[in-house]
Enzyme design. Structure first.
Site, PDB file in Angstrom:
ATOM      1  N   CYS A   1      24.030 -27.632  44.990  1.00 47.30           N
ATOM      2  CA  CYS A   1      22.804 -27.091  45.795  1.00 47.30           C
ATOM      3  C   CYS A   1      22.825 -27.605  47.123  1.00 47.30           C
ATOM      4  O   CYS A   1      23.696 -28.580  47.415  1.00 47.30           O
ATOM      5  CB  CYS A   1      21.363 -27.446  44.983  1.00 47.30           C
ATOM      6  SG  CYS A   1      21.160 -29.339  45.120  1.00 47.30           S
TER       7      CYS A   1
ATOM      8  N   GLU B   1      25.680 -34.367  40.497  1.00 44.94           N
ATOM      9  CA  GLU B   1      26.393 -34.792  41.628  1.00 44.94           C
ATOM     10  C   GLU B   1      26.036 -35.889  42.287  1.00 44.94           C
ATOM     11  O   GLU B   1      26.613 -36.560  42.767  1.00 44.94           O
ATOM     12  CB  GLU B   1      26.477 -33.480  42.703  1.00 44.94           C
ATOM     13  CG  GLU B   1      27.039 -32.078  42.054  1.00 44.94           C
ATOM     14  CD  GLU B   1      26.053 -31.324  41.709  1.00 44.94           C
ATOM     15  OE1 GLU B   1      24.972 -31.763  40.858  1.00 44.94           O
ATOM     16  OE2 GLU B   1      26.024 -30.116  42.228  1.00 44.94           O
TER      17      GLU B   1
ATOM     18  N   CYS C   1      22.756 -31.660  47.469  1.00 44.05           N
ATOM     19  CA  CYS C   1      24.246 -32.046  46.676  1.00 44.05           C
ATOM     20  C   CYS C   1      25.035 -31.867  47.731  1.00 44.05           C
ATOM     21  O   CYS C   1      26.244 -32.963  47.947  1.00 44.05           O
ATOM     22  CB  CYS C   1      24.370 -31.784  45.331  1.00 44.05           C
ATOM     23  SG  CYS C   1      23.143 -32.276  44.267  1.00 44.05           S
TER      24      CYS C   1
END
Length: 147
Positions: A87, A59, A90
């Site tokens: 996560c 990402e 990101c």
């Protein structure tokens, strides 16, 4: 008349191709693309091992590439397709880029952003579970090989 495919499924298949490439390179198999309208403007997969950089998630790589494409820090008209739930790092990057939509495949109950409140931009739309079984299978293949 041909079968009309869900655009989210189509673009997730493209992200899954990148996840497979990551798997071949012994990276955690996560792929990401960023789409503007119907055009893919950024593609990436995890590069954490190759770059020895814990922030080199798919990402993050895709967001940087898309921002460079537009010469802008905002991606509010774009959709991020990623094979694994982002996560917190990101998701925060997607927040700061004001990504318009996030579409992800497999959920990440341990490290996914959805365990925390308010990480994505308030206007960001989310669709979860697109091709999630395929994404989960790739992740299981990777981690089974590591154990």
């Amino acid at each position: 008349m041909g079968i009309i495919q869900d655009p989210d499924e189509f673009f997730m298949q493209e992200a899954l191709k990148l996840a497979r490439k990551a798997l071949e390179e012994d990276e955690v198999p996560v792929g990401a693309i960023i789409v503007s309208g119907t055009q893919i403007i950024a593609k990436a997969h995890n590069l954490v091992e190759r770059l020895s950089d814990p922030t080199a998630h798919a990402e993050m790589q895709a967001i940087t590439s898309a921002c460079n494409h537009f010469q802008s820090k905002y991606l509010n008209t774009c959709t991020l397709y990623v094979t694994l739930e982002p996560c917190p790092m990101c998701a925060a990057a997607a927040h700061w880029a004001q990504i318009g939509r996030v579409v992800y495949g497999a959920s990440d109950p341990k490290m996914g952003y959805s365990r925390h409140e308010h990480l994505l931009h308030p206007r960001t739309e989310v669709r979860a579970g697109v091709s999630g079984d395929m994404a989960k299978t790739l992740l299981q293949q990777f981690f089974t090989g590591k154990r």
